[in-house]
Design a protein around this motif. Structure first.
Motif, PDB file in Angstrom:
ATOM      1  N   CYS A 230      -1.751   0.536  -7.723  1.00 48.42           N
ATOM      2  CA  CYS A 230      -0.753   0.624  -6.658  1.00 48.42           C
ATOM      3  C   CYS A 230       0.516  -0.118  -7.072  1.00 48.42           C
ATOM      4  CB  CYS A 230      -1.296   0.029  -5.366  1.00 48.42           C
ATOM      5  SG  CYS A 230      -2.748   0.889  -4.708  1.00 48.42           S
ATOM      6  N   ALA A 233       3.685  -0.666  -0.793  1.00 49.92           N
ATOM      7  CA  ALA A 233       2.892  -0.713   0.435  1.00 49.92           C
ATOM      8  C   ALA A 233       2.244   0.635   0.744  1.00 49.92           C
ATOM      9  CB  ALA A 233       3.782  -1.152   1.597  1.00 49.92           C
ATOM     10  N   LEU A 236      -0.856   1.068  -1.404  1.00 46.47           N
ATOM     11  CA  LEU A 236      -1.923   0.182  -0.940  1.00 46.47           C
ATOM     12  C   LEU A 236      -2.572   0.745   0.324  1.00 46.47           C
ATOM     13  CD1 LEU A 236      -0.283  -3.322  -1.492  1.00 46.47           C
ATOM     14  CD2 LEU A 236      -2.308  -2.435  -2.680  1.00 46.47           C
ATOM     15  N   ALA A 237      -1.769   1.306   1.214  1.00 46.65           N
ATOM     16  CA  ALA A 237      -2.311   1.910   2.424  1.00 46.65           C
ATOM     17  C   ALA A 237      -3.158   3.137   2.087  1.00 46.65           C
ATOM     18  CB  ALA A 237      -1.178   2.295   3.375  1.00 46.65           C
ATOM     19  N   SER A 240      -6.526   1.975   0.814  1.00 48.04           N
ATOM     20  CA  SER A 240      -7.390   1.527   1.901  1.00 48.04           C
ATOM     21  C   SER A 240      -7.960   2.709   2.678  1.00 48.04           C
ATOM     22  CB  SER A 240      -6.601   0.603   2.828  1.00 48.04           C
ATOM     23  OG  SER A 240      -7.408   0.181   3.910  1.00 48.04           O
ATOM     24  N   VAL A 273       0.360  -7.916  -0.301  1.00 45.81           N
ATOM     25  CA  VAL A 273      -1.088  -8.126  -0.281  1.00 45.81           C
ATOM     26  C   VAL A 273      -1.562  -8.551   1.102  1.00 45.81           C
ATOM     27  CG1 VAL A 273      -2.970  -9.518  -1.224  1.00 45.81           C
ATOM     28  CG2 VAL A 273      -1.207  -8.621  -2.739  1.00 45.81           C
ATOM     29  N   ALA A 276      -2.179  -5.671   3.170  1.00 45.64           N
ATOM     30  CA  ALA A 276      -3.152  -4.711   2.660  1.00 45.64           C
ATOM     31  C   ALA A 276      -4.522  -4.978   3.275  1.00 45.64           C
ATOM     32  CB  ALA A 276      -3.226  -4.791   1.139  1.00 45.64           C
ATOM     33  N   SER A 277      -5.390  -3.979   3.229  1.00 50.37           N
ATOM     34  CA  SER A 277      -6.717  -4.094   3.831  1.00 50.37           C
ATOM     35  C   SER A 277      -7.819  -4.072   2.785  1.00 50.37           C
ATOM     36  CB  SER A 277      -6.931  -2.963   4.841  1.00 50.37           C
ATOM     37  OG  SER A 277      -6.001  -3.043   5.896  1.00 50.37           O
ATOM     38  N   VAL A 280      -6.743  -7.435  -3.817  1.00 49.42           N
ATOM     39  CA  VAL A 280      -5.715  -6.934  -4.737  1.00 49.42           C
ATOM     40  C   VAL A 280      -5.561  -7.892  -5.910  1.00 49.42           C
ATOM     41  CG1 VAL A 280      -3.296  -6.271  -4.992  1.00 49.42           C
ATOM     42  CG2 VAL A 280      -4.484  -5.823  -2.830  1.00 49.42           C
TER      43      VAL A 280
END
Length: 322
Positions: A230, A233, A236-237, A240, A273, A276-277, A280
């Motif tokens: 990644c 954002a 990263l989404a 997840s 981070v 993020a869920s 990382v």
């Protein structure tokens, strides 16, 4: 957004305590880490101290808590932010005062499917080490095998097998030769982009950012690691939502391989981070010695190619490292 504190109790044998949600509650029957929502005016540590007393009947010292990971999560319209803290010392014997049952388990033996979805990233953070070395792209298969064996002998327990210049079948065959070594050391390896090979060999897969956009569902079962590359954002989404276990985020610093790429820097890395869920790793211009810095900025640790080949890594799962 509801703010929730979760306690990861770790005993002297390295086992962790999980609690089963009782009948009649949301996600009844699934297991979770004990804790609960913050009351008005409470901070995370005070809330966890209170919740562990109410749920387990134990007394803890909030000053001894160790931050592990923060997980923003949404169950439909129910949004929450879950702060997980490691707890190593308490007085009293934990009892199931507010749960259907409690159990002590080795984190490596817990099936993620038995956990509530928001608690699965906590388990991943516990299992993951602080280093994620990647094989240099210009190695032959034989040299890459030696590279991985040396890394395993020196303590690495999570490795990405990446040989982009090699034919896929040849790279996959090389990975297969490492299966006995991985088993002997209790280590995990992820194949770069090769979902089919990972599925056949029982290994993990590290997805590219392009694959994140192509896939609709998690490509491997929860028993096999799925990670993703990644850079922002949005990615990263996507990682997840796809159900990835962890991600790399790059470039944190300027790199020799991509000198024109604008680095994130540590403050921007931390901001991304924290939203993020999933765990990382910092990637790009970082080395093994930056693991503590990455953790200070909400990261799981560091990933990379250069600088990882000749270093010794600590072993064990994450509570012994953080």
């Amino acid at each position: 957004m509801m703010h929730v504190a979760a306690g990861v109790l770790v005993d002297g044998a390295g086992r962790i305590l999980i609690a089963q949600r009782p009948p009649g509650k949301h996600l009844a029957g699934l297991w979770e880490f004990p804790g609960g929502k913050l009351e008005p005016g409470e901070d995370t540590a005070a809330a966890l101290e209170r919740e562990l007393d109410e749920e387990l009947g134990i007394a803890v010292d909030p000053l001894s808590f160790e931050p592990l990971i923060r997980i923003p999560w949404s169950y439909g319209e129910r949004a929450m932010c879950l702060d997980a803290l490691v707890v190593r010392a308490w007085s009293g014997e934990p009892a199931a005062l507010d749960a259907a049952a409690i159990a002590w388990r080795d984190p490596r033996d817990i099936d993620p499917a038995m956990l509530a979805p928001a608690d699965r990233p906590i388990l991943a953070a516990l299992r993951l080490p602080e280093h994620y070395p990647i094989t240099p792209a210009d190695l032959s298969v034989d040299t890459a095998i030696t590279h991985v064996r040396v890394a395993l002998a020196r303590g690495e327990r999570l490795i990405q097998w990446r040989l982009p210049s090699m034919p896929l079948t040849q790279a996959r065959a090389g990975a297969a030769l490492l299966l006995p070594d991985l088993h002997r050391f209790g280590a995990s390896m992820l194949l770069n982009r090769d979902i089919e090979g990972a599925r056949d060999l029982g290994l993990g897969v590290h997805l590219s950012a392009a694959q994140l956009r192509e896939l609709d569902t998690r490509p491997l079962p929860l028993s096999q690691w799925v990670a993703a590359s990644c850079h922002d954002a949005e990615e990263l989404a996507l990682a997840s939502r796809l159900g990835c276990d962890f991600a790399t985020l790059s470039p944190v610093m300027t790199t020799a391989s991509h000198p024109d790429a604008e680095p994130l820097g540590w403050p921007r890395f931390a901001k991304l981070v924290e939203a993020a869920s999933l765990p990382v790793f910092a990637l790009g211009g970082v080395g093994p010695g930056d693991a503590a810095v990455a953790r200070m900025h909400a990261g799981q640790g560091v990933a990379g190619i250069r600088g990882f080949g000749a270093m010794a890594s600590r072993t064990g799962f994450a509570p012994s490292l953080r």
